[in-house]
Design a protein around this motif. Structure first.
Motif, short mmCIF file in Angstrom:
data_model
loop_
_atom_site.label_atom_id
_atom_site.label_comp_id
_atom_site.label_asym_id
_atom_site.label_seq_id
_atom_site.Cartn_x
_atom_site.Cartn_y
_atom_site.Cartn_z
N SER A 260 0.84 -1.21 0.00
CA SER A 260 0.00 0.00 0.00
C SER A 260 0.86 1.25 0.00
CB SER A 260 -0.92 0.02 1.22
OG SER A 260 -1.82 -1.05 1.19
N THR A 261 1.92 1.22 0.78
CA THR A 261 2.84 2.36 0.84
C THR A 261 3.52 2.57 -0.52
OG1 THR A 261 3.21 1.96 3.19
CG2 THR A 261 4.85 3.31 2.05
N ARG A 262 3.95 1.49 -1.13
CA ARG A 262 4.61 1.58 -2.44
C ARG A 262 3.67 2.19 -3.48
NH1 ARG A 262 5.75 -3.40 -2.97
NH2 ARG A 262 7.68 -3.27 -1.80
N ARG A 263 2.41 1.76 -3.48
CA ARG A 263 1.45 2.29 -4.46
C ARG A 263 1.24 3.79 -4.27
NH1 ARG A 263 -3.85 -1.28 -4.77
NH2 ARG A 263 -4.36 0.32 -6.31
N ALA A 264 1.14 4.23 -3.02
CA ALA A 264 0.95 5.66 -2.76
C ALA A 264 2.16 6.47 -3.20
CB ALA A 264 0.65 5.90 -1.28
N ILE A 265 3.35 5.97 -2.92
CA ILE A 265 4.58 6.68 -3.30
C ILE A 265 4.70 6.75 -4.82
CG2 ILE A 265 7.11 6.60 -3.22
CD1 ILE A 265 5.73 7.50 -0.58
N GLU A 266 4.35 5.67 -5.50
CA GLU A 266 4.40 5.68 -6.97
C GLU A 266 3.39 6.69 -7.54
OE1 GLU A 266 3.75 1.57 -7.94
OE2 GLU A 266 5.83 1.03 -7.44
N ALA A 267 2.19 6.73 -6.99
CA ALA A 267 1.18 7.69 -7.46
C ALA A 267 1.65 9.12 -7.21
CB ALA A 267 -0.16 7.43 -6.76
N LEU A 268 2.24 9.35 -6.08
CA LEU A 268 2.75 10.68 -5.75
C LEU A 268 3.87 11.08 -6.72
CD1 LEU A 268 2.50 13.00 -3.72
CD2 LEU A 268 4.18 11.83 -2.30
N GLY A 269 4.74 10.14 -7.04
CA GLY A 269 5.84 10.41 -7.95
C GLY A 269 5.40 10.70 -9.38
N SER A 270 4.20 10.29 -9.73
CA SER A 270 3.72 10.52 -11.09
C SER A 270 3.17 11.93 -11.31
CB SER A 270 2.63 9.50 -11.44
OG SER A 270 1.45 9.78 -10.72
#
Length: 170
Positions: A19-29
């Motif tokens: 879940s943390t990885r998905r949020a960080i990836e979305a933020l990075g986009s």
């Protein structure tokens, strides 16, 4: 959430990591810094740490650390109290049960958990100790995570007879 053994805990920790990885990836986009801040504050760019659903990022941060403390406290509790029958975890959700962590064996183990910059922030520890003072569990604990506090028991913070206070390493 019910945990009966270390394997259950490891599965939940892996879900939190995903879940943390998905949020960080979305933020990075996000291309513009202002968009990133707007999404963190008002959007649903975050993910619930355990359930597969969108969530506000600030709320994800708060819930993630509550779950991390609860799951790491559960590790310790399962090792310390072999007769719990397992543990029910509901950090911050007292509508569903009277404490954040409760043993499946009734009234054996009860605990409150939190993560904060300091155990005294917003009088969180005092509030949890007050709740635990009224509880009928045989073994009662307050678990917290705060930067700068060593993991382990902090007897100087124990203001209620029969309630142990422990800092959890996450």
């Amino acid at each position: 959430m019910i945990v009966r053994n270390q394997s259950d805990i490891e599965q939940h920790l892996a879900t939190i990591e995903a879940s943390t990885r998905r949020a960080i990836e979305a933020l990075g986009s996000l291309a513009r810094p202002a968009d990133a801040l707007r999404q963190m504050k008002f959007g649903t760019i975050g993910r619930h740490p355990i359930e597969d659903r969108a969530l506000n990022l600030v709320e994800q941060i708060n819930q993630t650390f509550s779950y991390l403390v609860a799951l790491n406290a559960a590790k310790w509790l399962l090792e310390t109290h072999l007769d719990t029958g397992g543990l029910s975890l509901a950090p911050g959700a007292h509508a569903s049960q009277r404490l954040d962590i409760m043993s499946l064996q009734p009234n054996l183990v009860g605990a409150e958990v939190f993560a904060a910059t300091s155990p005294s922030s917003n009088r969180k520890l005092d509030k949890d100790l007050k709740r635990l003072a009224r509880d009928s569990s045989q073994h009662r604990y307050a678990f917290f995570y705060s930067p700068g506090y060593a993991p382990g028991r902090h007897s100087k913070l124990e203001k209620v007879t029969g309630v142990q206070v422990h800092c959890i390493d996450i």
